[in-house]
Design a protein around this motif. Structure first.
Motif, PDB file in Angstrom:
ATOM      1  N   TRP A  48      47.492  30.845  39.439  1.00 46.72           N
ATOM      2  CA  TRP A  48      46.020  30.782  39.420  1.00 46.72           C
ATOM      3  C   TRP A  48      45.448  31.260  40.747  1.00 46.72           C
ATOM      4  O   TRP A  48      44.484  32.016  40.775  1.00 46.72           O
ATOM      5  CB  TRP A  48      45.550  29.380  39.089  1.00 46.72           C
ATOM      6  CG  TRP A  48      44.064  29.263  39.077  1.00 46.72           C
ATOM      7  CD1 TRP A  48      43.294  28.585  39.954  1.00 46.72           C
ATOM      8  CD2 TRP A  48      43.157  29.884  38.152  1.00 46.72           C
ATOM      9  NE1 TRP A  48      41.960  28.723  39.634  1.00 46.72           N
ATOM     10  CE2 TRP A  48      41.849  29.521  38.531  1.00 46.72           C
ATOM     11  CE3 TRP A  48      43.332  30.705  37.044  1.00 46.72           C
ATOM     12  CZ2 TRP A  48      40.725  29.947  37.833  1.00 46.72           C
ATOM     13  CZ3 TRP A  48      42.199  31.132  36.358  1.00 46.72           C
ATOM     14  CH2 TRP A  48      40.928  30.758  36.744  1.00 46.72           C
ATOM     15  N   PHE A  51      45.779  34.966  40.896  1.00 45.58           N
ATOM     16  CA  PHE A  51      44.780  35.583  40.029  1.00 45.58           C
ATOM     17  C   PHE A  51      43.399  35.542  40.675  1.00 45.58           C
ATOM     18  O   PHE A  51      42.648  36.519  40.616  1.00 45.58           O
ATOM     19  CB  PHE A  51      44.754  34.890  38.666  1.00 45.58           C
ATOM     20  CG  PHE A  51      43.753  35.479  37.733  1.00 45.58           C
ATOM     21  CD1 PHE A  51      43.997  36.692  37.111  1.00 45.58           C
ATOM     22  CD2 PHE A  51      42.548  34.838  37.478  1.00 45.58           C
ATOM     23  CE1 PHE A  51      43.065  37.262  36.255  1.00 45.58           C
ATOM     24  CE2 PHE A  51      41.614  35.386  36.622  1.00 45.58           C
ATOM     25  CZ  PHE A  51      41.878  36.603  36.012  1.00 45.58           C
ATOM     26  N   GLN A  52      43.056  34.424  41.305  1.00 48.92           N
ATOM     27  CA  GLN A  52      41.760  34.302  41.967  1.00 48.92           C
ATOM     28  C   GLN A  52      41.596  35.315  43.097  1.00 48.92           C
ATOM     29  O   GLN A  52      40.506  35.818  43.329  1.00 48.92           O
ATOM     30  CB  GLN A  52      41.567  32.884  42.513  1.00 48.92           C
ATOM     31  CG  GLN A  52      41.393  31.842  41.452  1.00 48.92           C
ATOM     32  CD  GLN A  52      40.105  32.024  40.653  1.00 48.92           C
ATOM     33  OE1 GLN A  52      39.071  32.395  41.183  1.00 48.92           O
ATOM     34  NE2 GLN A  52      40.183  31.776  39.366  1.00 48.92           N
ATOM     35  N   SER A  53      42.680  35.599  43.808  1.00 48.63           N
ATOM     36  CA  SER A  53      42.574  36.513  44.948  1.00 48.63           C
ATOM     37  C   SER A  53      42.820  37.971  44.580  1.00 48.63           C
ATOM     38  O   SER A  53      42.245  38.866  45.188  1.00 48.63           O
ATOM     39  CB  SER A  53      43.517  36.084  46.070  1.00 48.63           C
ATOM     40  OG  SER A  53      44.859  36.188  45.671  1.00 48.63           O
ATOM     41  N   GLU A  54      43.665  38.221  43.575  1.00 49.88           N
ATOM     42  CA  GLU A  54      44.054  39.597  43.252  1.00 49.88           C
ATOM     43  C   GLU A  54      43.626  40.056  41.869  1.00 49.88           C
ATOM     44  O   GLU A  54      43.738  41.233  41.550  1.00 49.88           O
ATOM     45  CB  GLU A  54      45.572  39.755  43.371  1.00 49.88           C
ATOM     46  CG  GLU A  54      46.110  39.440  44.746  1.00 49.88           C
ATOM     47  CD  GLU A  54      47.620  39.545  44.808  1.00 49.88           C
ATOM     48  OE1 GLU A  54      48.193  40.394  44.086  1.00 49.88           O
ATOM     49  OE2 GLU A  54      48.223  38.776  45.568  1.00 49.88           O
ATOM     50  N   GLY A  55      43.184  39.127  41.035  1.00 50.93           N
ATOM     51  CA  GLY A  55      42.827  39.483  39.665  1.00 50.93           C
ATOM     52  C   GLY A  55      44.041  39.953  38.882  1.00 50.93           C
ATOM     53  O   GLY A  55      45.186  39.657  39.222  1.00 50.93           O
ATOM     54  N   TRP A  56      43.781  40.715  37.832  1.00 53.55           N
ATOM     55  CA  TRP A  56      44.870  41.199  36.979  1.00 53.55           C
ATOM     56  C   TRP A  56      45.776  42.191  37.698  1.00 53.55           C
ATOM     57  O   TRP A  56      46.862  42.490  37.221  1.00 53.55           O
ATOM     58  CB  TRP A  56      44.311  41.834  35.712  1.00 53.55           C
ATOM     59  CG  TRP A  56      43.858  40.821  34.723  1.00 53.55           C
ATOM     60  CD1 TRP A  56      42.575  40.589  34.340  1.00 53.55           C
ATOM     61  CD2 TRP A  56      44.664  39.901  34.001  1.00 53.55           C
ATOM     62  NE1 TRP A  56      42.538  39.570  33.421  1.00 53.55           N
ATOM     63  CE2 TRP A  56      43.814  39.132  33.190  1.00 53.55           C
ATOM     64  CE3 TRP A  56      46.044  39.640  33.958  1.00 53.55           C
ATOM     65  CZ2 TRP A  56      44.279  38.131  32.350  1.00 53.55           C
ATOM     66  CZ3 TRP A  56      46.503  38.635  33.120  1.00 53.55           C
ATOM     67  CH2 TRP A  56      45.626  37.897  32.326  1.00 53.55           C
ATOM     68  N   ALA A  63      47.704  43.627  32.640  1.00 53.13           N
ATOM     69  CA  ALA A  63      46.342  44.098  32.823  1.00 53.13           C
ATOM     70  C   ALA A  63      46.006  45.243  31.862  1.00 53.13           C
ATOM     71  O   ALA A  63      44.865  45.374  31.425  1.00 53.13           O
ATOM     72  CB  ALA A  63      46.117  44.543  34.254  1.00 53.13           C
TER      73      ALA A  63
END
Length: 67
Positions: A48, A51-56, A63
């Motif tokens: 999580w 994902f919050q810092s780098e996204g997909w 992605a």
């Protein structure tokens, strides 16, 4: 889902198929990559955060399904 899963090429591990290049996120949560990648709770929290810092972008193959 298998917390001990490994990708066919051996580069990605665990429930969220994290790579060793993401291991630096584990000390932020009080653990090491070696001890944490197979722990469902820890790997979920780390996934999580990633994902919050780098996204997909952290999961490029996944992605593609969302583009």
């Amino acid at each position: 889902m298998d917390p001990y899963a490994r990708s066919a090429n051996g580069l990605y591990y665990g429930l969220w198929q994290q790579g060793t290049h993401q291991a630096n996120h584990y000390p932020e949560h009080g653990d090491t990559w070696e001890n944490g990648w197979h722990d469902p709770g820890k790997s979920t929290v780390v996934a999580w955060d990633i994902f919050q810092s780098e996204g997909w972008g952290a999961w490029p193959y996944c992605a593609r399904a969302y583009r």
